[in-house]
Write a protein that holds these residues in place. Structure first.
Motif, PDB file in Angstrom:
ATOM      1  N   GLN A 154      69.669  -9.386  -6.905  1.00 11.34           N
ATOM      2  CA  GLN A 154      68.873  -8.263  -7.390  1.00 11.34           C
ATOM      3  C   GLN A 154      69.130  -7.018  -6.550  1.00 11.34           C
ATOM      4  N   LEU A 155      69.168  -7.216  -5.229  1.00 16.87           N
ATOM      5  CA  LEU A 155      69.400  -6.085  -4.334  1.00 16.87           C
ATOM      6  C   LEU A 155      70.738  -5.419  -4.632  1.00 16.87           C
ATOM      7  N   PHE A 156      71.797  -6.213  -4.721  1.00 12.25           N
ATOM      8  CA  PHE A 156      73.118  -5.625  -4.955  1.00 12.25           C
ATOM      9  C   PHE A 156      73.276  -5.100  -6.382  1.00 12.25           C
ATOM     10  N   TYR A 157      72.638  -5.753  -7.325  1.00 13.52           N
ATOM     11  CA  TYR A 157      72.699  -5.271  -8.714  1.00 13.52           C
ATOM     12  C   TYR A 157      72.134  -3.852  -8.802  1.00 13.52           C
ATOM     13  N   HIS A 158      70.985  -3.622  -8.167  1.00 16.88           N
ATOM     14  CA  HIS A 158      70.358  -2.297  -8.236  1.00 16.88           C
ATOM     15  C   HIS A 158      71.027  -1.301  -7.297  1.00 16.88           C
ATOM     16  N   LEU A 159      71.591  -1.781  -6.211  1.00 14.92           N
ATOM     17  CA  LEU A 159      72.338  -0.883  -5.324  1.00 14.92           C
ATOM     18  C   LEU A 159      73.594  -0.372  -6.019  1.00 14.92           C
ATOM     19  N   LEU A 160      74.360  -1.281  -6.592  1.00 17.24           N
ATOM     20  CA  LEU A 160      75.608  -0.889  -7.266  1.00 17.24           C
ATOM     21  C   LEU A 160      75.331  -0.116  -8.548  1.00 17.24           C
ATOM     22  N   GLY A 161      74.180  -0.362  -9.171  1.00 18.59           N
ATOM     23  CA  GLY A 161      73.851   0.302 -10.431  1.00 18.59           C
ATOM     24  C   GLY A 161      73.150   1.634 -10.271  1.00 18.59           C
ATOM     25  N   SER A 162      72.822   2.017  -9.034  1.00 20.38           N
ATOM     26  CA  SER A 162      72.129   3.282  -8.803  1.00 20.38           C
ATOM     27  C   SER A 162      73.019   4.461  -9.201  1.00 20.38           C
ATOM     28  N   HIS A 163      72.388   5.475  -9.782  1.00 23.96           N
ATOM     29  CA  HIS A 163      73.130   6.687 -10.165  1.00 23.96           C
ATOM     30  C   HIS A 163      73.161   7.719  -9.031  1.00 23.96           C
ATOM     31  N   GLU A 164      72.488   7.389  -7.928  1.00 21.77           N
ATOM     32  CA  GLU A 164      72.516   8.293  -6.777  1.00 21.77           C
ATOM     33  C   GLU A 164      73.878   8.217  -6.090  1.00 21.77           C
ATOM     34  N   THR A 165      74.211   9.257  -5.364  1.00 21.69           N
ATOM     35  CA  THR A 165      75.513   9.293  -4.684  1.00 21.69           C
ATOM     36  C   THR A 165      75.391   9.094  -3.180  1.00 21.69           C
ATOM     37  N   GLU A 166      74.252   9.486  -2.597  1.00 21.76           N
ATOM     38  CA  GLU A 166      74.073   9.350  -1.146  1.00 21.76           C
ATOM     39  C   GLU A 166      73.650   7.925  -0.789  1.00 21.76           C
ATOM     40  N   PRO A 167      74.193   7.363   0.291  1.00 24.34           N
ATOM     41  CA  PRO A 167      73.858   5.980   0.675  1.00 24.34           C
ATOM     42  C   PRO A 167      72.365   5.729   0.841  1.00 24.34           C
ATOM     43  N   HIS A 168      71.629   6.689   1.468  1.00 21.87           N
ATOM     44  CA  HIS A 168      70.194   6.502   1.656  1.00 21.87           C
ATOM     45  C   HIS A 168      69.468   6.433   0.319  1.00 21.87           C
ATOM     46  N   SER A 169      69.851   7.292  -0.605  1.00 21.23           N
ATOM     47  CA  SER A 169      69.187   7.326  -1.912  1.00 21.23           C
ATOM     48  C   SER A 169      69.479   6.070  -2.717  1.00 21.23           C
ATOM     49  N   ARG A 170      70.694   5.557  -2.622  1.00 20.22           N
ATOM     50  CA  ARG A 170      71.065   4.343  -3.356  1.00 20.22           C
ATOM     51  C   ARG A 170      70.266   3.137  -2.867  1.00 20.22           C
ATOM     52  N   ILE A 171      70.136   2.995  -1.549  1.00 20.18           N
ATOM     53  CA  ILE A 171      69.399   1.838  -1.028  1.00 20.18           C
ATOM     54  C   ILE A 171      67.904   2.003  -1.290  1.00 20.18           C
ATOM     55  N   GLU A 172      67.417   3.227  -1.331  1.00 20.42           N
ATOM     56  CA  GLU A 172      66.011   3.447  -1.680  1.00 20.42           C
ATOM     57  C   GLU A 172      65.745   3.023  -3.121  1.00 20.42           C
ATOM     58  N   ASP A 173      66.664   3.310  -4.018  1.00 18.26           N
ATOM     59  CA  ASP A 173      66.550   2.849  -5.408  1.00 18.26           C
ATOM     60  C   ASP A 173      66.476   1.326  -5.464  1.00 18.26           C
ATOM     61  N   ALA A 174      67.383   0.673  -4.718  1.00 18.43           N
ATOM     62  CA  ALA A 174      67.430  -0.790  -4.724  1.00 18.43           C
ATOM     63  C   ALA A 174      66.168  -1.389  -4.126  1.00 18.43           C
ATOM     64  N   ALA A 175      65.662  -0.797  -3.048  1.00 19.80           N
ATOM     65  CA  ALA A 175      64.453  -1.299  -2.403  1.00 19.80           C
ATOM     66  C   ALA A 175      63.256  -1.208  -3.343  1.00 19.80           C
TER      67      ALA A 175
END
Length: 208
Positions: A154-175
């Motif tokens: 689930q974590l990687f699915y939402h991390l890889l699927g995030s439309h954000e470009t910045e690393p912090h924003s992508r992991i925040e989406d996944a969290a």
């Protein structure tokens, strides 16, 4: 022709049990293929000793296109337990990562799919020692293999699927996604996701 995994994800996994070929690789195939990434969508290696971990991580970090590292193994509060019985301590892990990211690297996040190791204290120490990392995550409690593997996916699915470009924003989406979809598992396994914010890393799993 050199193959570049489209997900930017690399996996280093230690064998789990003597009489089992259980692996997280087939589960990651499903998560990555949801994005039509196709075969070989992530880089995969096995490391069954401390020496193997020490060799694999710097080499993977130097590849230039790997953004996320997923370490999957048994463990305890002190470090990673390799299949051959070696223990890779937190200090050793941090030094390996620090040396691996000293030169130019695209690596920005590491997830430890390792029981007991992912306390806030351990993850925050690794984050503080390795300034190029945007985030570090893991489990502070003993976790059921299948349950924690499902949460990892689930974590990687939402991390890889995030439309954000910045690393912090992508992991925040996944969290946010894993907290919403798997609140009970997050609490049961004690998952922490530490991000660099100022002098002291913040744990996204404790934020509203």
């Amino acid at each position: 022709m050199k193959h570049i995994p489209p997900s930017g994800l690399a996996v280093v996994e230690s064998r789990w049990w003597k009489h089992s070929n259980m692996s997280i690789a087939p589960l990651l195939d499903v998560s990555c293929n949801m994005f039509d990434a196709g075969p070989l969508s992530f880089h995969y290696e096995m490391a069954n000793s401390a020496v193997a971990f020490q060799e694999a991580i710097p080499r993977i970090a130097a590849m230039g296109h790997i953004k996320y590292l997923y370490i999957a193994a048994h463990g305890n509060k002190e470090g990673i337990e390799c299949y051959n019985g070696d223990l890779v301590s937190r200090a050793e892990i941090s030094n390996i990562i620090s040396n691996a990211t000293f030169n130019r690297t695209a690596l920005r996040g590491i997830h430890f799919g390792v029981c007991d190791f992912g306390s806030y204290e351990n993850l925050a120490a690794i984050a503080l020692d390795n300034r190029k990392l945007a985030w570090v995550s893991g489990y502070s409690r003993r976790a059921d293999w299948l349950g924690s593997a499902a949460l990892d996916m689930q974590l990687f699915y939402h991390l890889l699927g995030s439309h954000e470009t910045e690393p912090h924003s992508r992991i925040e989406d996944a969290a946010k996604a894993v907290k919403t979809l798997a609140e009970g598992a997050c609490r049961e396994f004690g998952i922490s996701i530490c991000v660099r914010r100022g002098a002291q890393p913040a744990n996204l799993m404790e934020e509203e």
